[in-house]
Design an enzyme around this catalytic site. Sequence first.
Site, PDB file in Angstrom:
ATOM      1  N   LEU A  34      16.439  55.339  50.469  1.00  0.00           N
ATOM      2  CA  LEU A  34      17.667  55.985  50.005  1.00  0.00           C
ATOM      3  C   LEU A  34      18.905  55.134  50.275  1.00  0.00           C
ATOM      4  O   LEU A  34      19.040  54.518  51.326  1.00  0.00           O
ATOM      5  CB  LEU A  34      17.830  57.349  50.686  1.00  0.00           C
ATOM      6  CG  LEU A  34      16.718  58.375  50.440  1.00  0.00           C
ATOM      7  CD1 LEU A  34      17.117  59.736  51.024  1.00  0.00           C
ATOM      8  CD2 LEU A  34      16.371  58.521  48.972  1.00  0.00           C
ATOM      9  N   HIS A  35      19.794  55.130  49.278  1.00  0.00           N
ATOM     10  CA  HIS A  35      21.075  54.425  49.395  1.00  0.00           C
ATOM     11  C   HIS A  35      22.164  55.370  48.902  1.00  0.00           C
ATOM     12  O   HIS A  35      21.888  56.524  48.539  1.00  0.00           O
ATOM     13  CB  HIS A  35      21.032  53.112  48.613  1.00  0.00           C
ATOM     14  CG  HIS A  35      20.545  53.244  47.198  1.00  0.00           C
ATOM     15  ND1 HIS A  35      21.211  53.969  46.235  1.00  0.00           N
ATOM     16  CD2 HIS A  35      19.422  52.777  46.592  1.00  0.00           C
ATOM     17  CE1 HIS A  35      20.560  53.920  45.102  1.00  0.00           C
ATOM     18  NE2 HIS A  35      19.447  53.212  45.278  1.00  0.00           N
ATOM     19  N   GLY A  37      23.627  55.664  46.180  1.00  0.00           N
ATOM     20  CA  GLY A  37      23.381  56.244  44.855  1.00  0.00           C
ATOM     21  C   GLY A  37      22.593  57.542  44.978  1.00  0.00           C
ATOM     22  O   GLY A  37      22.949  58.571  44.399  1.00  0.00           O
ATOM     23  N   HIS A  38      21.520  57.499  45.769  1.00  0.00           N
ATOM     24  CA  HIS A  38      20.725  58.713  45.982  1.00  0.00           C
ATOM     25  C   HIS A  38      21.583  59.791  46.666  1.00  0.00           C
ATOM     26  O   HIS A  38      21.459  60.977  46.364  1.00  0.00           O
ATOM     27  CB  HIS A  38      19.517  58.416  46.884  1.00  0.00           C
ATOM     28  CG  HIS A  38      18.532  57.439  46.315  1.00  0.00           C
ATOM     29  ND1 HIS A  38      18.315  56.208  46.873  1.00  0.00           N
ATOM     30  CD2 HIS A  38      17.691  57.519  45.246  1.00  0.00           C
ATOM     31  CE1 HIS A  38      17.372  55.563  46.185  1.00  0.00           C
ATOM     32  NE2 HIS A  38      16.982  56.338  45.193  1.00  0.00           N
ATOM     33  N   GLN A  62       3.920  55.106  37.835  1.00  0.00           N
ATOM     34  CA  GLN A  62       4.969  54.426  37.088  1.00  0.00           C
ATOM     35  C   GLN A  62       5.070  52.928  37.398  1.00  0.00           C
ATOM     36  O   GLN A  62       6.018  52.280  37.015  1.00  0.00           O
ATOM     37  CB  GLN A  62       6.320  55.122  37.277  1.00  0.00           C
ATOM     38  CG  GLN A  62       6.899  55.050  38.668  1.00  0.00           C
ATOM     39  CD  GLN A  62       8.130  55.933  38.799  1.00  0.00           C
ATOM     40  OE1 GLN A  62       8.040  57.159  38.781  1.00  0.00           O
ATOM     41  NE2 GLN A  62       9.298  55.327  38.914  1.00  0.00           N
ATOM     42  N   LYS A 150      22.091  55.643  36.072  1.00  0.00           N
ATOM     43  CA  LYS A 150      21.702  54.237  36.178  1.00  0.00           C
ATOM     44  C   LYS A 150      20.408  53.983  35.400  1.00  0.00           C
ATOM     45  O   LYS A 150      20.268  52.972  34.726  1.00  0.00           O
ATOM     46  CB  LYS A 150      21.502  53.837  37.634  1.00  0.00           C
ATOM     47  CG  LYS A 150      21.046  52.425  37.744  1.00  0.00           C
ATOM     48  CD  LYS A 150      20.702  52.052  39.148  1.00  0.00           C
ATOM     49  CE  LYS A 150      19.883  50.796  39.126  1.00  0.00           C
ATOM     50  NZ  LYS A 150      18.470  51.063  38.930  1.00  0.00           N
ATOM     51  N   ASP A 151      19.484  54.937  35.503  1.00  0.00           N
ATOM     52  CA  ASP A 151      18.211  54.815  34.784  1.00  0.00           C
ATOM     53  C   ASP A 151      18.347  55.672  33.519  1.00  0.00           C
ATOM     54  O   ASP A 151      17.802  56.776  33.431  1.00  0.00           O
ATOM     55  CB  ASP A 151      17.072  55.289  35.684  1.00  0.00           C
ATOM     56  CG  ASP A 151      17.019  54.466  36.957  1.00  0.00           C
ATOM     57  OD1 ASP A 151      16.463  53.368  36.936  1.00  0.00           O
ATOM     58  OD2 ASP A 151      17.586  54.911  37.978  1.00  0.00           O
ATOM     59  N   SER A 186      20.576  49.892  44.071  1.00  0.00           N
ATOM     60  CA  SER A 186      19.174  50.085  43.719  1.00  0.00           C
ATOM     61  C   SER A 186      18.330  49.723  44.937  1.00  0.00           C
ATOM     62  O   SER A 186      18.669  48.784  45.674  1.00  0.00           O
ATOM     63  CB  SER A 186      18.799  49.156  42.552  1.00  0.00           C
ATOM     64  OG  SER A 186      17.399  49.033  42.455  1.00  0.00           O
ATOM     65  N   ARG A 188      15.718  48.231  44.846  1.00  0.00           N
ATOM     66  CA  ARG A 188      15.175  46.884  44.613  1.00  0.00           C
ATOM     67  C   ARG A 188      16.199  45.783  44.922  1.00  0.00           C
ATOM     68  O   ARG A 188      15.824  44.614  44.977  1.00  0.00           O
ATOM     69  CB  ARG A 188      14.655  46.753  43.184  1.00  0.00           C
ATOM     70  CG  ARG A 188      13.361  47.540  42.961  1.00  0.00           C
ATOM     71  CD  ARG A 188      12.751  47.247  41.604  1.00  0.00           C
ATOM     72  NE  ARG A 188      11.399  47.747  41.501  1.00  0.00           N
ATOM     73  CZ  ARG A 188      11.047  48.877  40.882  1.00  0.00           C
ATOM     74  NH1 ARG A 188      11.963  49.633  40.315  1.00  0.00           N
ATOM     75  NH2 ARG A 188       9.784  49.262  40.835  1.00  0.00           N
TER      76      ARG A 188
HETATM   77  P1  AMP Z   1      14.574  55.911  42.494  1.00  0.00           P
HETATM   78  O1  AMP Z   1      14.420  56.243  43.940  1.00  0.00           O
HETATM   79  O2  AMP Z   1      14.994  54.507  42.237  1.00  0.00           O
HETATM   80  O3  AMP Z   1      13.392  56.358  41.670  1.00  0.00           O
HETATM   81  O4  AMP Z   1      15.795  56.777  41.980  1.00  0.00           O
HETATM   82  C1  AMP Z   1      15.853  58.156  42.197  1.00  0.00           C
HETATM   83  C2  AMP Z   1      17.032  58.726  41.459  1.00  0.00           C
HETATM   84  O5  AMP Z   1      18.226  58.103  41.933  1.00  0.00           O
HETATM   85  C3  AMP Z   1      16.989  58.468  39.947  1.00  0.00           C
HETATM   86  O6  AMP Z   1      17.461  59.629  39.272  1.00  0.00           O
HETATM   87  C4  AMP Z   1      17.937  57.313  39.776  1.00  0.00           C
HETATM   88  O7  AMP Z   1      18.521  57.243  38.501  1.00  0.00           O
HETATM   89  C5  AMP Z   1      18.967  57.625  40.833  1.00  0.00           C
HETATM   90  N1  AMP Z   1      19.724  56.437  41.213  1.00  0.00           N
HETATM   91  C6  AMP Z   1      19.209  55.262  41.672  1.00  0.00           C
HETATM   92  N2  AMP Z   1      20.207  54.379  41.879  1.00  0.00           N
HETATM   93  C7  AMP Z   1      21.361  55.008  41.551  1.00  0.00           C
HETATM   94  C8  AMP Z   1      22.741  54.622  41.538  1.00  0.00           C
HETATM   95  N3  AMP Z   1      23.125  53.415  41.914  1.00  0.00           N
HETATM   96  N4  AMP Z   1      23.654  55.533  41.137  1.00  0.00           N
HETATM   97  C9  AMP Z   1      23.264  56.782  40.749  1.00  0.00           C
HETATM   98  N5  AMP Z   1      21.985  57.198  40.744  1.00  0.00           N
HETATM   99  C10 AMP Z   1      21.046  56.330  41.125  1.00  0.00           C
END
Ligand code: AMP
Length: 292
Positions: A34-35, A37-38, A62, A150-151, A186, A188
């Site tokens: 988690l960052h 964004g999450h 995925q 973002k996605d 992200s 990544r």
């Molecule tokens: P992930 O853990 O990468 O699968 O992302 C989980 C959720 O967090 C998804 O809905 C992503 O679109 C969202 N997310 C990831 N990075 C960001 C970001 N920088 N800003 C906003 N939402 C994000």
Amino acid sequence: MGFPARSLAALQQQVALWRGESLSVALVPTMGALHEGHLALIDLARAHADRVVVSVFVNPLQFAPEEDFDHYPRTEGTDIAIAESRGAHLVFVPPEEDMYGIGFATHIEVSGVGEGLESDERPGFLSGVATVVAKLLLQCLPDAVVFGEKDYQQLLVVRRLVQDMNFPVRILACPTVRDRHGLALSSRNEYLAEAQLVVARRLYGALCAAGSRIAAGEEVTEVLAWGVTRLLEAGFDSVGYLALRDAVDFREVTRLPMACGHEARLLAAVRIGDVRLIDNVVVGKQARLKIS
Ligand code: AMP
């Protein structure tokens, strides 16, 4: 309050208790690491529901065989602590056997918005997302579910899935959270070495520059070609795509403004070494820069 829930039964037990108290529930699906964004997603969830569940599950469906499933950052202990400190009420950490038991054979395909771009570059990815999201929605039965812009194609796939299958849930979309250089946060990004990070931070600027030229009325195909060159000159090793799409139905956009009145999104996927980055901006509007 069971925190975290490490089984489907534990999740459902807690959600049932909340339902008994007439509390609304929002789900934030994540793959962990988690960052900010999450955390913005958690904030949005909290603003719309009484209780917030964050799921942390690195979804094997995925990832293609050559992708980074084995190396994907797994920071479960920290994730649970920071989700809790940001106000999440439960972190759902399902064991893989609760998600994909022996003989699991169901895969959801979303055509239309689920075709092209990400699907071309990562066959099976959006199907894997649609399948896990459908499962999480049925497991948790939330009132709202939160996804990041973002996605962007993923967000549209989930919208289509929810609409087509009548999932009784409201989708909340969270604007992209960026670092102070504009780089979309992200999980990544952790893979990037210092010199690669410098290059990665040029992606957003290139998207905004191309977006401004399109908004100013320049020929879309010419700007896209210019944008690809600019990205390569900026140091990216390859450009998977740079594309202008209708923000609602994801059709290709060749000129602005669109007669239907929809917004357009300019989307890119690039690589630096082994690291693949994606980002997107609204075209025709001031870019919404949100800094972490
Ligand atoms: P992930 O853990 O990468 O699968 O992302 C989980 C959720 O967090 C998804 O809905 C992503 O679109 C969202 N997310 C990831 N990075 C960001 C970001 N920088 N800003 C906003 N939402 C994000």
